[in-house]
Design a protein around this motif. Structure first.
Motif, PDB file in Angstrom:
ATOM      1  N   PRO A  45      57.179  48.896  34.261  1.00  0.00           N
ATOM      2  CA  PRO A  45      55.928  48.365  34.807  1.00  0.00           C
ATOM      3  C   PRO A  45      55.186  47.550  33.754  1.00  0.00           C
ATOM      4  N   PRO A  46      54.245  46.707  34.179  1.00  0.00           N
ATOM      5  CA  PRO A  46      53.452  45.941  33.208  1.00  0.00           C
ATOM      6  C   PRO A  46      52.620  46.876  32.341  1.00  0.00           C
ATOM      7  N   SER A  47      52.268  46.421  31.163  1.00  0.00           N
ATOM      8  CA  SER A  47      51.501  47.257  30.233  1.00  0.00           C
ATOM      9  C   SER A  47      50.028  47.331  30.604  1.00  0.00           C
ATOM     10  N   PHE A  48      49.537  46.305  31.318  1.00  0.00           N
ATOM     11  CA  PHE A  48      48.119  46.259  31.651  1.00  0.00           C
ATOM     12  C   PHE A  48      47.918  45.711  33.053  1.00  0.00           C
ATOM     13  N   LEU A  49      46.832  46.146  33.670  1.00  0.00           N
ATOM     14  CA  LEU A  49      46.361  45.587  34.928  1.00  0.00           C
ATOM     15  C   LEU A  49      45.004  44.946  34.676  1.00  0.00           C
ATOM     16  N   PHE A  50      44.813  43.758  35.225  1.00  0.00           N
ATOM     17  CA  PHE A  50      43.519  43.100  35.129  1.00  0.00           C
ATOM     18  C   PHE A  50      42.768  43.366  36.427  1.00  0.00           C
ATOM     19  N   MET A  51      41.598  43.978  36.299  1.00  0.00           N
ATOM     20  CA  MET A  51      40.844  44.450  37.454  1.00  0.00           C
ATOM     21  C   MET A  51      39.653  43.530  37.703  1.00  0.00           C
ATOM     22  N   TYR A  52      39.620  42.948  38.892  1.00  0.00           N
ATOM     23  CA  TYR A  52      38.550  42.040  39.288  1.00  0.00           C
ATOM     24  C   TYR A  52      37.752  42.653  40.435  1.00  0.00           C
ATOM     25  N   GLU A  53      36.487  42.272  40.522  1.00  0.00           N
ATOM     26  CA  GLU A  53      35.717  42.577  41.721  1.00  0.00           C
ATOM     27  C   GLU A  53      35.609  41.304  42.548  1.00  0.00           C
ATOM     28  N   ALA A  54      35.989  41.397  43.820  1.00  0.00           N
ATOM     29  CA  ALA A  54      35.868  40.257  44.726  1.00  0.00           C
ATOM     30  C   ALA A  54      34.408  40.119  45.139  1.00  0.00           C
TER      31      ALA A  54
ATOM     32  N   TYR B 272      38.232  45.357  45.273  1.00  0.00           N
ATOM     33  CA  TYR B 272      38.817  45.113  43.961  1.00  0.00           C
ATOM     34  C   TYR B 272      40.152  44.392  44.122  1.00  0.00           C
ATOM     35  N   GLU B 273      40.445  43.572  43.141  1.00  0.00           N
ATOM     36  CA  GLU B 273      41.762  42.943  43.080  1.00  0.00           C
ATOM     37  C   GLU B 273      42.382  43.270  41.733  1.00  0.00           C
TER      38      GLU B 273
ATOM     39  N   ASP C 145      33.179  37.585  47.321  1.00  0.00           N
ATOM     40  CA  ASP C 145      32.977  37.096  48.686  1.00  0.00           C
ATOM     41  C   ASP C 145      34.324  36.935  49.373  1.00  0.00           C
ATOM     42  N   GLY C 146      34.271  36.908  50.705  1.00  0.00           N
ATOM     43  CA  GLY C 146      35.470  36.712  51.501  1.00  0.00           C
ATOM     44  C   GLY C 146      35.556  35.319  52.077  1.00  0.00           C
ATOM     45  N   VAL C 147      34.760  34.401  51.537  1.00  0.00           N
ATOM     46  CA  VAL C 147      34.732  33.026  52.043  1.00  0.00           C
ATOM     47  C   VAL C 147      35.669  32.145  51.227  1.00  0.00           C
ATOM     48  N   VAL C 148      35.420  32.045  49.927  1.00  0.00           N
ATOM     49  CA  VAL C 148      36.278  31.222  49.064  1.00  0.00           C
ATOM     50  C   VAL C 148      37.036  32.056  48.036  1.00  0.00           C
ATOM     51  N   GLY C 149      36.715  33.354  47.942  1.00  0.00           N
ATOM     52  CA  GLY C 149      37.467  34.224  47.042  1.00  0.00           C
ATOM     53  C   GLY C 149      36.957  34.261  45.617  1.00  0.00           C
ATOM     54  N   ASN C 150      35.653  34.037  45.406  1.00  0.00           N
ATOM     55  CA  ASN C 150      35.100  34.190  44.059  1.00  0.00           C
ATOM     56  C   ASN C 150      35.319  35.620  43.579  1.00  0.00           C
ATOM     57  N   ARG C 151      35.578  35.773  42.302  1.00  0.00           N
ATOM     58  CA  ARG C 151      35.791  37.107  41.740  1.00  0.00           C
ATOM     59  C   ARG C 151      35.385  37.107  40.272  1.00  0.00           C
ATOM     60  N   THR C 152      35.196  38.308  39.724  1.00  0.00           N
ATOM     61  CA  THR C 152      34.827  38.426  38.319  1.00  0.00           C
ATOM     62  C   THR C 152      35.635  39.548  37.676  1.00  0.00           C
ATOM     63  N   LEU C 153      36.100  39.320  36.457  1.00  0.00           N
ATOM     64  CA  LEU C 153      36.881  40.321  35.730  1.00  0.00           C
ATOM     65  C   LEU C 153      35.956  41.431  35.249  1.00  0.00           C
ATOM     66  N   ILE C 154      36.286  42.684  35.583  1.00  0.00           N
ATOM     67  CA  ILE C 154      35.417  43.795  35.191  1.00  0.00           C
ATOM     68  C   ILE C 154      36.098  44.803  34.277  1.00  0.00           C
ATOM     69  N   ASP C 155      37.426  44.796  34.203  1.00  0.00           N
ATOM     70  CA  ASP C 155      38.082  45.779  33.337  1.00  0.00           C
ATOM     71  C   ASP C 155      39.535  45.376  33.097  1.00  0.00           C
TER      72      ASP C 155
ATOM     73  N   SER D 256      49.690  40.695  42.750  1.00  0.00           N
ATOM     74  CA  SER D 256      48.262  40.946  42.934  1.00  0.00           C
ATOM     75  C   SER D 256      48.083  41.888  44.117  1.00  0.00           C
ATOM     76  N   TRP D 257      47.073  42.766  44.014  1.00  0.00           N
ATOM     77  CA  TRP D 257      46.797  43.737  45.075  1.00  0.00           C
ATOM     78  C   TRP D 257      45.295  43.767  45.336  1.00  0.00           C
ATOM     79  N   LYS D 258      44.911  43.749  46.598  1.00  0.00           N
ATOM     80  CA  LYS D 258      43.497  43.803  46.956  1.00  0.00           C
ATOM     81  C   LYS D 258      43.238  45.116  47.681  1.00  0.00           C
ATOM     82  N   ILE D 259      42.217  45.851  47.224  1.00  0.00           N
ATOM     83  CA  ILE D 259      41.962  47.173  47.796  1.00  0.00           C
ATOM     84  C   ILE D 259      40.458  47.377  48.005  1.00  0.00           C
ATOM     85  N   LEU D 260      40.136  48.365  48.837  1.00  0.00           N
ATOM     86  CA  LEU D 260      38.761  48.820  49.008  1.00  0.00           C
ATOM     87  C   LEU D 260      38.605  50.152  48.299  1.00  0.00           C
TER      88      LEU D 260
END
Length: 467
Positions: free
Chosen positions: A38-47, A81-82, A49-59, A89-93
């Motif tokens: 498996p990969p050594s790291f996961l990059f965790m974003y918060e989505a 979260y993505e 909006d559901g319009v254009v897909g803006n997101r920000t890296l949080i962890d 890539s995985w998107k979850i609630l």
């Protein structure tokens, strides 16, 4: 590389950008440990909006050799979260009251990736999780869709003379079965009140009704009935829900062509009568901002721009102005570090003072290997004519094993190799979108070009002309 990312992880934690509640456990499934693991790291974003897909890296989440990782619960409300481990890539609630016993599984797709990043893959929670319950409904709806497919085609006129052969009692019974399944799920505590989960079910119902031939007018009425009960959420909370945005777009994607003549729209916007627009749409006043944003995205026009000029303080203004990731500046570049073959972390200021041609590669890519040979040939051909250019082969392999394999495949130890892993910040900062790819940095470490010619396609001609 791992020690480098851990530094960033500690930075995120120290700066308070991660949450402070119980940890949720996760596991990555489908990676062959005999190969790369498996990969050594996961990059965790918060989505956002559901319009254009803006997101920000949080962890940045460390992943152990068995694929296990953990992340913190959101503090107050359900978040989208993505997780990204390029190319997957995985998107979850995730809920603030998530059961600690719930384990999130991120599955690697059995089908090879078709692009370098954000290849969406499946994820799932435990059997009692709302996301699992929704997935069961979605799969059930897909089965019913297959049963209804021919009759819907016949009723639409796609099958000549087929409409008279349709058994309407049969299609009506499918509608009832689907609605019963939705009603049962909506009685669940996680789905009763307006929420991300209820929004997903409503979006599924809306799509079913559209596919069943419901007119746009009746579809809008159905949407308005559901929306009228949603009085507690702000427009920012609504647009963070992908299900809510999906429903809104399904009904309103062409609203500016449907709800009023162009002359009326111009008059309403010119006089800042947003209440008239809301009345025509049958929506809350704050949703007019979304309507204007969508209009602007679909068909850029001066009317929507005028509305935004008059309503610059709309809660959606900041989302509208977000431009996504941008290419690094020289200051950004000089603050980065990468890994040498000796596993030393070196600052990119080692490149300062000369032009730098970078070839981005991955282990296992035959195209990367071909271009690497051509890259070396370009370097040799320019040695006497341009001794102010240095050549770097940059690996974006996601694991140490893959990096080691790349090192083993090099033909000359004099090649300057560097490794940054599958770090999404590097992919964004250098606009890495394909493998192989060439990038040119100026002597001042400005990003001069992020997608110049490949070595086999004329890179040498580009480099010889640099000034």
């Amino acid at each position: 590389m791992k020690s480098c990312c851990l530094v960033f992880l500690l930075f995120f934690q120290a700066s308070g950008l991660v949450f402070s509640q119980n940890l949720i456990q996760g596991v990555m499934s489908g990676w062959d440990e005999v190969q790369s693991g498996p990969p050594s790291f996961l990059f965790m974003y918060e989505a956002l909006d559901g319009v254009v897909g803006n997101r920000t890296l949080i962890d940045i989440l460390p992943v152990n050799s068995e694929g296990s990782f953990s992340f913190r619960q959101p503090q107050a409300s359900t978040r989208v979260y993505e997780f990204e481990a390029p190319p997957w890539s995985w998107k979850i609630l995730s809920r603030p009251n998530e059961m600690v016993s719930d384990t999130l599984t991120l599955h690697k797709s059995p089908v090879g990736p078709t692009r370098l990043r954000r290849v969406m893959s499946k994820s799932n929670w435990g059997a009692e999780h709302p996301s699992w319950k929704y997935d069961r409904l979605r799969l059930f709806a897909a089965e019913l869709d297959e049963l209804a497919m021919y009759d819907r085609m016949a009723l639409s006129g796609a099958v000549g003379g087929g409409a008279r052969l349709v058994d309407l009692n049969y299609t009506d019974s499918l509608d009832l079965v689907f609605e019963d399944a939705c009603t049962n799920l909506l009685s669940d505590s996680a789905f009763i009140h307006p929420s991300h989960y209820r929004d997903l079910v409503f979006a599924l119902r809306l799509q079913w009704k559209r596919d069943s031939g419901l007119s746009s007018k009746l579809l809008r009425q159905f949407w308005q009935e559901e929306s009228s009960a949603d009085t507690t959420r702000t427009i920012l909370e609504k647009v963070q829900s992908h299900g809510w945005c999906s429903s809104w777009i399904e009904v309103n994607k062409s609203w500016y062509q449907e709800v009023a003549p162009p002359s009326e729209l111009i008059s309403w916007v010119s006089n800042n009568h947003s209440d008239s627009i809301a009345l025509a749409l049958g929506c809350a006043l704050d949703e007019v901002a979304l309507a204007m944003w969508w209009w602007e995205l679909s068909e850029p026009n001066p009317i929507a721009s005028l509305w935004w000029l008059n309503n610059a303080n709309s809660p959606l203004s900041s989302l509208r102005m977000m431009k996504g990731s941008e290419v690094w500046s020289a200051l950004d570049v000089v603050n980065q570090v990468w890994t040498t073959p000796a596993l030393d972390l070196i600052s990119l200021d080692e490149l300062e003072g000369k032009w730098t041609a970078i070839l981005v590669v991955k282990s296992g890519s035959s195209a990367s290997m071909r271009e690497w040979s051509a890259f070396r040939a370009v370097e040799r051909s320019l040695q006497s004519a341009r001794n102010d250019i240095q050549f770097v082969v940059l690996s974006i392999d996601g694991t140490r094993l893959a990096w080691d394999e790349l090192l083993d495949s090099r033909q000359y130890s004099s090649d300057m190799l560097r490794w940054v892993g599958a770090d999404t910040r590097w992919l964004d900062g250098l606009s890495i979108e394909s493998i192989p790819q060439t990038i040119i940095l100026s002597p001042m470490l400005e990003v001069h070009s992020v997608s110049t010619r490949l070595p086999s396609q004329g890179l040498g001609q580009v480099l010889i002309k640099l000034k």
